[in-house]
Design a protein around this motif. Structure first.
Motif, PDB file in Angstrom:
ATOM      1  N   ALA A 361       0.823  -1.215   0.000  1.00 32.27           N
ATOM      2  CA  ALA A 361       0.000   0.000   0.000  1.00 32.27           C
ATOM      3  C   ALA A 361       0.852   1.258   0.000  1.00 32.27           C
ATOM      4  N   GLU A 362       2.052   1.179   0.572  1.00 37.25           N
ATOM      5  CA  GLU A 362       2.910   2.357   0.651  1.00 37.25           C
ATOM      6  C   GLU A 362       3.457   2.773  -0.706  1.00 37.25           C
ATOM      7  N   PHE A 363       3.397   1.881  -1.690  1.00 36.99           N
ATOM      8  CA  PHE A 363       3.923   2.214  -3.012  1.00 36.99           C
ATOM      9  C   PHE A 363       2.881   2.903  -3.893  1.00 36.99           C
ATOM     10  N   PHE A 364       1.644   3.038  -3.405  1.00 37.21           N
ATOM     11  CA  PHE A 364       0.598   3.732  -4.150  1.00 37.21           C
ATOM     12  C   PHE A 364       0.461   5.163  -3.638  1.00 37.21           C
ATOM     13  N   GLN A 365      -0.182   5.995  -4.442  1.00 34.26           N
ATOM     14  CA  GLN A 365      -0.610   7.285  -3.924  1.00 34.26           C
ATOM     15  C   GLN A 365      -1.765   7.033  -2.967  1.00 34.26           C
ATOM     16  N   ARG A 366      -1.659   7.573  -1.757  1.00 31.03           N
ATOM     17  CA  ARG A 366      -2.665   7.301  -0.734  1.00 31.03           C
ATOM     18  C   ARG A 366      -3.740   8.391  -0.736  1.00 31.03           C
ATOM     19  N   PHE A 367      -4.984   7.960  -0.508  1.00 30.17           N
ATOM     20  CA  PHE A 367      -6.118   8.876  -0.418  1.00 30.17           C
ATOM     21  C   PHE A 367      -6.637   8.894   1.019  1.00 30.17           C
ATOM     22  N   ALA A 368      -7.143  10.041   1.426  1.00 32.15           N
ATOM     23  CA  ALA A 368      -7.837  10.161   2.713  1.00 32.15           C
ATOM     24  C   ALA A 368      -9.113  10.950   2.452  1.00 32.15           C
ATOM     25  N   TRP A 369     -10.189  10.552   3.138  1.00 36.65           N
ATOM     26  CA  TRP A 369     -11.502  11.134   2.850  1.00 36.65           C
ATOM     27  C   TRP A 369     -12.138  11.758   4.088  1.00 36.65           C
ATOM     28  N   ASP A 370     -11.338  12.431   4.889  1.00 43.11           N
ATOM     29  CA  ASP A 370     -11.839  13.216   6.021  1.00 43.11           C
ATOM     30  C   ASP A 370     -12.675  12.403   6.999  1.00 43.11           C
ATOM     31  N   GLY A 371     -12.223  11.210   7.310  1.00 44.71           N
ATOM     32  CA  GLY A 371     -12.881  10.419   8.341  1.00 44.71           C
ATOM     33  C   GLY A 371     -14.181   9.793   7.939  1.00 44.71           C
ATOM     34  N   ARG A 372     -14.541   9.876   6.658  1.00 47.85           N
ATOM     35  CA  ARG A 372     -15.803   9.294   6.207  1.00 47.85           C
ATOM     36  C   ARG A 372     -15.745   7.779   6.170  1.00 47.85           C
ATOM     37  N   LEU A 373     -16.922   7.153   6.237  1.00 47.30           N
ATOM     38  CA  LEU A 373     -17.036   5.732   5.974  1.00 47.30           C
ATOM     39  C   LEU A 373     -16.916   5.574   4.452  1.00 47.30           C
ATOM     40  N   VAL A 374     -15.895   4.872   3.999  1.00 44.08           N
ATOM     41  CA  VAL A 374     -15.606   4.741   2.568  1.00 44.08           C
ATOM     42  C   VAL A 374     -15.692   3.268   2.201  1.00 44.08           C
ATOM     43  N   VAL A 375     -16.579   2.945   1.283  1.00 42.87           N
ATOM     44  CA  VAL A 375     -16.817   1.543   0.944  1.00 42.87           C
ATOM     45  C   VAL A 375     -16.208   1.216  -0.413  1.00 42.87           C
ATOM     46  N   ASP A 376     -16.010  -0.080  -0.630  1.00 45.19           N
ATOM     47  CA  ASP A 376     -15.424  -0.536  -1.887  1.00 45.19           C
ATOM     48  C   ASP A 376     -15.889  -1.955  -2.150  1.00 45.19           C
ATOM     49  N   LYS A 377     -15.687  -2.396  -3.361  1.00 49.08           N
ATOM     50  CA  LYS A 377     -16.136  -3.728  -3.764  1.00 49.08           C
ATOM     51  C   LYS A 377     -15.115  -4.339  -4.707  1.00 49.08           C
ATOM     52  N   HIS A 378     -14.920  -5.643  -4.577  1.00 44.23           N
ATOM     53  CA  HIS A 378     -14.018  -6.355  -5.481  1.00 44.23           C
ATOM     54  C   HIS A 378     -14.606  -7.713  -5.806  1.00 44.23           C
ATOM     55  N   SER A 379     -14.389  -8.158  -7.030  1.00 44.62           N
ATOM     56  CA  SER A 379     -14.796  -9.508  -7.426  1.00 44.62           C
ATOM     57  C   SER A 379     -13.572 -10.296  -7.860  1.00 44.62           C
ATOM     58  N   MET A 380     -13.525 -11.560  -7.477  1.00 47.92           N
ATOM     59  CA  MET A 380     -12.432 -12.426  -7.907  1.00 47.92           C
ATOM     60  C   MET A 380     -12.596 -12.854  -9.363  1.00 47.92           C
ATOM     61  N   GLY A 381     -13.765 -12.595  -9.946  1.00 43.93           N
ATOM     62  CA  GLY A 381     -13.946 -12.750 -11.386  1.00 43.93           C
ATOM     63  C   GLY A 381     -14.113 -14.180 -11.850  1.00 43.93           C
ATOM     64  N   GLY A 382     -14.156 -14.303 -13.178  1.00 44.10           N
ATOM     65  CA  GLY A 382     -14.305 -15.605 -13.807  1.00 44.10           C
ATOM     66  C   GLY A 382     -15.705 -15.913 -14.269  1.00 44.10           C
ATOM     67  N   VAL A 383     -16.654 -14.964 -14.049  1.00 47.88           N
ATOM     68  CA  VAL A 383     -18.039 -15.175 -14.462  1.00 47.88           C
ATOM     69  C   VAL A 383     -18.388 -14.142 -15.532  1.00 47.88           C
ATOM     70  N   PRO A 384     -18.646 -14.566 -16.770  1.00 50.71           N
ATOM     71  CA  PRO A 384     -18.963 -13.603 -17.827  1.00 50.71           C
ATOM     72  C   PRO A 384     -20.226 -12.821 -17.520  1.00 50.71           C
ATOM     73  N   GLY A 385     -20.189 -11.510 -17.824  1.00 48.58           N
ATOM     74  CA  GLY A 385     -21.362 -10.669 -17.682  1.00 48.58           C
ATOM     75  C   GLY A 385     -21.686 -10.238 -16.272  1.00 48.58           C
ATOM     76  N   SER A 386     -20.854 -10.564 -15.303  1.00 50.14           N
ATOM     77  CA  SER A 386     -21.148 -10.232 -13.901  1.00 50.14           C
ATOM     78  C   SER A 386     -20.719  -8.800 -13.609  1.00 50.14           C
ATOM     79  N   ARG A 387     -21.439  -7.848 -14.192  1.00 50.29           N
ATOM     80  CA  ARG A 387     -21.043  -6.451 -14.087  1.00 50.29           C
ATOM     81  C   ARG A 387     -21.803  -5.754 -12.961  1.00 50.29           C
ATOM     82  N   ILE A 388     -21.837  -6.371 -11.785  1.00 46.83           N
ATOM     83  CA  ILE A 388     -22.638  -5.838 -10.684  1.00 46.83           C
ATOM     84  C   ILE A 388     -22.045  -4.560 -10.103  1.00 46.83           C
ATOM     85  N   THR A 389     -20.721  -4.365 -10.248  1.00 49.04           N
ATOM     86  CA  THR A 389     -20.093  -3.151  -9.719  1.00 49.04           C
ATOM     87  C   THR A 389     -20.755  -1.900 -10.274  1.00 49.04           C
ATOM     88  N   MET A 390     -21.074  -1.914 -11.564  1.00 46.18           N
ATOM     89  CA  MET A 390     -21.604  -0.721 -12.214  1.00 46.18           C
ATOM     90  C   MET A 390     -23.046  -0.429 -11.806  1.00 46.18           C
TER      91      MET A 390
END
Length: 702
Positions: A361-390
């Motif tokens: 993580a230290e090799f990336f540019q780091r972001f901070a969002w003023d103490g907000r609850l910040v959510v994210d999502k990741h998929s391990m993939g392998g399923v065609p058409g699984s575009r749920i992120t969007m």
């Protein structure tokens, strides 16, 4: 450190770009202090080197100020009487001064200006003056000239300045090289030509010898390349060879490491230049023509640590950080990196994965969002058409949570989330642009390449991908390090399980989920990993524009929107929304569905796209072909891997309109000849190229 009585290049640290003691970053020249007792021939060697390098502006041989008449013979010096010398000394005119054999010696302070300009200064010094020079001018290279006692005696007797007692006293005199950091001994034992060769070689080997920076007209995948002419001075001086690992450093401390290639023709690279491949040139960040220095890359200090892991031992957090930093700085060969990654892929304990995640993580540019609850999502993939992120991102952003989603492009699939979003909006956002979009809309769907990517990724991927190294340990570390870097506090992970998904069994999925959640806790993230059914495609479209159409259909509440895609997106969005303290447990999905049905999610999706910057909207390809069922029966299975391969064969993801559109789902009954799927492309060739592919490669009909 004293070396054997030959020219030694083991310690050339003053040739390295460093920050002088006044804190200014610059390419400091090397200060050479030539010392040795009377009779070893140091004056002769200095005079010969001065003549050899007379036309070289990178070297300066300052004359000494001596309280000796100008016509007294010996070295070329600036004559000064003792009273004037003492006055100049009191006024601080000298960088260093000393007294020996009834005479006063001094070196002017203008030496500091020459060093600051990057010139290499060769000073005829006294062994007593070393500490003074290093205190006032910084680290120096001490060239200690030596000769056998019999040779020294003969030289002293031949010059006729001393009687036998004085000669004996000089031979018996021992002066330690007090204060010296780096010492190179030059044996001047009788053969003058050989002594001069050794002396000049030592100067060239430890000097700062700038070259002009240029761009190379070639690139080697996975390897940074630097091209230097065989007759360039640093090549001979530092004994650089083809395939050597070298460091290229700029005037402000910028540095990259690359594999050296030597050219014989000036049309490839000039004798005063160094040409870098694109990757190394861009990392160095300097303009063409800038002065840089090249030197052998020092051996990594963490090599013993790397070998420790290769042998199966556990590493501490500090040891992992040392190895990772040396990896990024290019101090290891590809074979060493491969050995480390193969060992790490199966032999990291949880504490090591946590430590590796923090370091990455230290090799990336780091972001901070003023103490907000910040959510994210990741998929391990392998399923065609699984575009749920969007679908999930605009729902969550419309609710009011912050979700700065960065996604990859396709590597082996027909489309990545970034490829699909790019059909509608820019995804190559800079960190500044990402922050602006999120501040305006609460969310973003951006490409990770400009945001969540680092030099460490480049190094590791260059080895992992060709070797096909697959490791849950390394994957979890990589994924969660990116989430840390982007400032996430809560992360949901989709782990599809199925025979054609990346995770094959439920048991493996559960183990991976536990690893994600454990490492997440270890690095301060709240992680929820969900094992899902990855046996079948989720959307109808496979390919960028076709998958975008499915996403828009779901967000628009279209009656023909893929139901499986809609349900999975709502399920994940519901889990995420319940991280908001204002959403009661068990009500997250209902809240997500309300945002979808009301049109708020669609409105937020368009707002995000507008903030990122619209692109020419991509549409499904104009050329198509329907693929019929080869028999009557029930669709037992749809091979997602084969389906993705078929879509790629039509041109996806490079051709945004290419791909495949499914007409049936698993469990449905079909008649022989009935349409199973349609292949599309923006070119006739894209359709013709897959005409011979049979539907039975994708569909199992029982």
């Amino acid at each position: 450190m004293r070396t054997a009585p030959e020219t030694c290049h083991r310690a050339v640290s003053p040739g390295r770009s460093r920050r002088p003691r006044d804190g200014r970053p610059m390419m400091r020249g090397t200060l050479f202090l030539v010392v040795g007792p009377s009779g070893v021939g140091k004056d002769t060697l200095i005079d010969a080197a001065r003549r050899h390098l007379a036309d070289d502006p990178d070297f300066l041989f300052p004359r000494r100020v001596i309280t000796r008449p100008a016509d007294a013979g010996g070295e070329d010096h600036i004559a000064m009487d003792e009273a004037a010398f003492r006055a100049a000394e009191a006024e601080g005119a000298f960088l260093a001064s000393w007294h020996a054999h009834g005479l006063c010696y001094g070196i002017g302070r203008d030496v500091l200006d020459a060093l600051a300009e990057g010139r290499n200064v060769v000073v005829n010094a006294s062994r007593h003056s070393i500490r003074t020079f290093e205190e006032r001018a910084g680290p120096a290279v001490v060239l200690s000239v030596t000769a056998p006692p019999a040779v020294v005696r003969a030289r002293l007797e031949a010059r006729g300045r001393e009687d036998a007692a004085d000669v004996a006293a000089r031979l018996a005199r021992q002066v330690p090289l007090d204060g010296a950091e780096t010492i190179i001994e030059i044996a001047n034992d009788g053969d003058l030509a050989l002594g001069v060769e050794r002396f000049v070689e030592a100067l060239l080997g430890a000097a700062v010898l700038p070259l002009r920076l240029a761009r190379a007209g070639l690139e080697i995948q996975g390897e940074s390349v630097a091209i230097v002419h065989r007759d360039a001075r640093p090549v001979a001086g530092q004994r650089l060879h083809d395939a050597s690992l070298v460091e290229i450093a700029g005037p402000g401390g910028e540095a990259v490491r690359a594999r050296l290639a030597l050219a014989s023709e000036a049309r490839i690279v000039a004798r005063d230049a160094i040409a870098l491949g694109r990757a190394a040139f861009d990392r160095l960040g300097l303009e063409e023509g800038a002065k840089v220095v090249v030197r052998r890359s020092p051996s990594p200090t963490s090599r013993d640590v790397l070998r420790k892991k290769v042998s199966g031992e556990a590493l501490s957090a500090a040891e992992i950080e040392r190895v990772m930093r040396d990896l990024v700085e290019g101090r290891y060969s590809q074979a060493e990196i491969a050995g480390f990654l193969v060992a790490a892929s199966t032999n990291l304990n949880v504490d090591e994965v946590i430590a590796l995640t923090r370091v990455r993580a230290e090799f990336f540019q780091r972001f901070a969002w003023d103490g907000r609850l910040v959510v994210d999502k990741h998929s391990m993939g392998g399923v065609p058409g699984s575009r749920i992120t969007m679908i999930l991102v605009p729902i969550v952003a419309a609710h009011g949570l912050t979700i700065p989603k960065t996604s990859s492009r396709a590597i082996t699939s027909a489309a990545g989330t970034a490829d699909v979003m790019e059909c509608l909006a820019r995804v190559d956002l800079s960190p500044v642009e990402l922050r602006r979009v999120v501040e305006e809309t609460n969310g973003a769907i951006a490409w990770s390449g400009r945001i969540s990517h680092s030099a460490l990724d480049d190094v590791m991927n260059a080895i992992n991908r060709p070797l096909g190294i697959r490791s849950a340990l390394l994957d979890v570390s990589s994924i969660l390090s990116k989430k840390l870097a982007v400032g996430s506090t809560h992360v949901i992970v989709d782990i599809p399980v199925g025979p054609h998904a990346k995770t094959k069994t439920r048991e493996a999925g559960d183990a991976l989920a536990t690893l994600f959640e454990t490492v997440g806790r270890g690095v301060g993230l709240t992680v929820r990993a969900v094992v899902t059914d990855g046996r079948h495609p989720i959307g109808a479209g496979v390919g960028p524009a076709l998958e975008l159409a499915d996403v828009v259909a779901v967000l628009s509440n279209a009656p023909d929107a893929p139901e499986a895609l809609r349900e999975k997106a709502l399920h994940f969005a519901g889990i995420v929304l319940e991280w908001d303290p204002s959403v009661a447990y068990g009500t997250g999905r209902a809240r997500a569905e309300a945002l979808l049905r009301s049109g708020a999610a669609l409105e937020r999706f368009h707002a995000i796209a507008a903030a990122q910057g619209p692109t020419d909207c991509a549409h499904p390809g104009l050329f198509s072909r329907t693929m019929p069922a080869h028999r009557t029966g029930t669709v037992v299975e749809i091979d997602g891997y084969a389906l993705a391969g078929l879509a790629r064969a039509t041109g996806a993801p490079g051709d945004k309109g290419a791909g495949a559109r499914l007409f049936v789902a698993a469990g449905e009954r079909v008649e022989e000849g009935a349409p199973l799927l349609e292949i599309l492309s923006s070119s006739r060739r894209g359709v013709d190229d897959v005409g011979a592919l049979r539907t039975r490669e994708v569909f199992t009909i029982g």
